[in-house]
Design an enzyme around this catalytic site. Structure first.
Site, PDB file in Angstrom:
ATOM      1  N   GLY A 144      42.037  32.202  24.679  1.00  0.00           N
ATOM      2  CA  GLY A 144      40.976  31.848  23.749  1.00  0.00           C
ATOM      3  C   GLY A 144      40.528  30.409  23.858  1.00  0.00           C
ATOM      4  O   GLY A 144      40.084  29.811  22.886  1.00  0.00           O
ATOM      5  N   THR A 169      36.576  32.431  27.242  1.00  0.00           N
ATOM      6  CA  THR A 169      35.798  32.974  26.122  1.00  0.00           C
ATOM      7  C   THR A 169      34.424  32.327  26.053  1.00  0.00           C
ATOM      8  O   THR A 169      33.393  33.007  25.931  1.00  0.00           O
ATOM      9  CB  THR A 169      36.551  32.746  24.797  1.00  0.00           C
ATOM     10  OG1 THR A 169      37.820  33.390  24.866  1.00  0.00           O
ATOM     11  CG2 THR A 169      35.762  33.280  23.612  1.00  0.00           C
ATOM     12  N   GLY A 177      36.114  37.341  24.753  1.00  0.00           N
ATOM     13  CA  GLY A 177      37.444  36.896  24.345  1.00  0.00           C
ATOM     14  C   GLY A 177      38.404  36.922  25.520  1.00  0.00           C
ATOM     15  O   GLY A 177      38.426  37.885  26.280  1.00  0.00           O
ATOM     16  N   CYS A 178      39.154  35.856  25.690  1.00  0.00           N
ATOM     17  CA  CYS A 178      40.187  35.813  26.727  1.00  0.00           C
ATOM     18  C   CYS A 178      41.542  35.635  26.050  1.00  0.00           C
ATOM     19  O   CYS A 178      41.609  35.255  24.885  1.00  0.00           O
ATOM     20  CB  CYS A 178      39.920  34.684  27.725  1.00  0.00           C
ATOM     21  SG  CYS A 178      40.055  33.019  27.036  1.00  0.00           S
ATOM     22  N   PRO A 179      42.640  35.905  26.753  1.00  0.00           N
ATOM     23  CA  PRO A 179      43.959  35.857  26.127  1.00  0.00           C
ATOM     24  C   PRO A 179      44.307  34.529  25.469  1.00  0.00           C
ATOM     25  O   PRO A 179      44.856  34.504  24.383  1.00  0.00           O
ATOM     26  CB  PRO A 179      44.902  36.167  27.288  1.00  0.00           C
ATOM     27  CG  PRO A 179      44.086  37.014  28.209  1.00  0.00           C
ATOM     28  CD  PRO A 179      42.695  36.456  28.116  1.00  0.00           C
TER      29      PRO A 179
END
Length: 468
Positions: free
Chosen positions: A15, A19, A11-13
């Site tokens: 998204g 991700t 998950g990345c900030p």
């Protein structure tokens, strides 16, 4: 049921890209090792390929490659490797190897309990303190982003009827434009409460959500801006954790009462009281910061553009990049649309730099690089910076300075030309609502061409040395 040797969550900030790049990298690395893996993604559209309790129970190891909350408490009792999402992309083979060799730490706690407890607090030691704080902050940012995007775009569209189209007393007034601005305003006004709520939720899980939301409402009402949202989110989260520890001696039979009554009531009271005391100084600080940045935009666009450009290209969607991006998003929510214009330009430039390089110096790149560079024209145009990462990862000491120069060129020209961008994402898709959109595109292309030529010359030099 298929048994997976390794399970993972990414998950990345935002998204959007990191991700899924981490998911693909881990899956490919596992395939090369001949092991089975299932990767759960926490993107902007929600959780995909969700891990079941049975799959978690049967797995030999867990990899978390995320910069946001991925509900790690589910993995209590499992051996977990917890890293940033960028490491999931760059070091996928190493992570798979470590998972197979029993690396990581056994996560403490009980996966059956939805509320935080002392054991779960200890589980945060799986990562460095700085990374944990960053993940908590980015969890708030990722949930806040759709509110700012939707609100900013709707407000910008309302201006197509005129700057004063929402003012009934003005000749430009249009009822539909006024409706758009009103709806967009509601979405934008949710930014600070949502940011605060999901920072607190990342720290203290569900009990922190309501406390963080109320703290964010107080921060918004007091004019503290996004700084107040960040402070109230962390304050709410740790207030709830304090209450969990303080009330832990109570009988187990009162757990339901604690979750639905004691935590929210005492948490909201304590956080609200502290936020009321902190509101005035934070509002003054927020106002001073806004004034400082506005002064830079008008008096020193060169300096501001270089700073923003270097930050955005330094680690491309990493913590330094996100610091600039979050600041731009926060200022956007407060009506400053020019700062975000430079940030967006600096984020769009790196993928386009790789595209320009492979077009002008194609014979010095291999087939995969040429294909990736061409695809990066699409990724860059939609504000997806991550497409440039594979190029930078191969030679970061020489490629990153080129990316930073190209991004800085784009940002400096954007500020000098007075461009205003009302949306924090979307790239060229939001051009219809960009002020001086043609100038913005020209500024970004200038940065891409400067960087692309330098990247191509570097690649040509490397190819000739290899041939020699």
């Amino acid at each position: 049921m298929t048994k997976y040797q390794i399970i993972a969550a990414t998950g990345c900030p935002t998204g959007i890209a990191h991700t899924y790049m981490a998911q693909e990298a881990l899956e490919q690395a596992a395939k090369r090792k001949g092991v089975t893996i299932k990767v759960e993604t926490h993107g902007q559209i929600g959780i995909e390929h969700e891990l079941t309790p049975e799959e978690i129970k049967e797995a030999d190891a867990v990899i978390i490659a995320a910069d946001k909350d991925v509900q790690a408490q589910r993995f209590a009792g499992k051996r977990v490797i917890d890293v940033s999402v960028s490491k999931g992309i760059k070091d996928a083979d190493k992570l798979i190897e470590e998972a197979l060799n029993g690396a990581g730490e056994v996560m403490a706690g009980s996966s059956q309990n939805e509320t935080p407890n002392e054991e779960k607090v200890d589980s945060s030691k799986l990562g460095k303190v700085g990374h944990k704080i960053y993940k908590d902050l980015m969890n708030g940012v990722s949930h806040m982003l759709p509110f700012v995007v939707s609100g900013g775009v709707l407000i910008a569209i309302s201006f197509l009827w005129g700057i004063y189209s929402a003012d009934p007393s003005n000749a430009q007034y249009n009822s539909f434009a006024a409706q758009l601005k009103n709806i967009g305003g509601f979405a934008m006004n949710m930014m600070v409460p949502i940011l605060s709520a999901f920072i607190a939720e990342s720290i203290a899980k569900r009990p922190g959500l309501v406390v963080g939301f109320v703290g964010g409402l107080i921060a918004f009402d007091g004019g503290t801006g996004f700084l107040g949202g960040i402070v109230s989110g962390f304050l709410a989260g740790y207030v709830v954790l304090g209450l969990v520890k303080l009330l832990s001696p109570l009988p187990k039979s009162l757990d339901g009462l604690k979750a639905i009554f004691l935590y929210p009531v005492f948490g909201v009271f304590i956080t609200g009281s502290l936020m009321n005391l902190a509101t005035e100084p934070m509002a003054s600080l927020n106002k001073a910061m806004m004034g400082f940045l506005a002064g830079f935009e008008n008096s020193s666009p060169l300096v501001l553009g270089i700073i923003v450009g270097c930050m955005c290209a330094f680690d491309m969607e990493g913590p330094v990049n996100k610091a600039a991006y979050v600041t731009g998003t926060a200022l956007l929510a407060q009506g400053n649309t020019s700062f975000m214009a430079g940030v967006s330009a600096a984020c769009i430039a790196p993928p386009l730099i790789t595209g320009v390089a492979v077009v002008l110096f194609g014979k010095y790149f291999d087939t995969n690089e040429r294909n990736a560079g061409l695809v990066n024209f699409i990724l860059g145009s939609t504000h997806i910076t991550e497409g440039a990462i594979p190029f930078a990862a191969k030679d970061p000491l020489r490629v990153l300075p080129i990316m930073m120069l190209g991004s800085s060129t784009a940002a400096v020209l954007t500020y000098m030309l007075g461009v205003k961008v009302p949306a924090p994402h979307g790239g060229f898709l939001v051009l219809p609502v960009v002020t001086h959109g043609f100038s913005w595109v020209m500024a970004i292309l200038a940065g891409a061409i400067v960087g692309g030529i330098l990247l191509g010359l570097l690649q040509r030099s490397k190819a000739r040395k290899a041939a020699a």
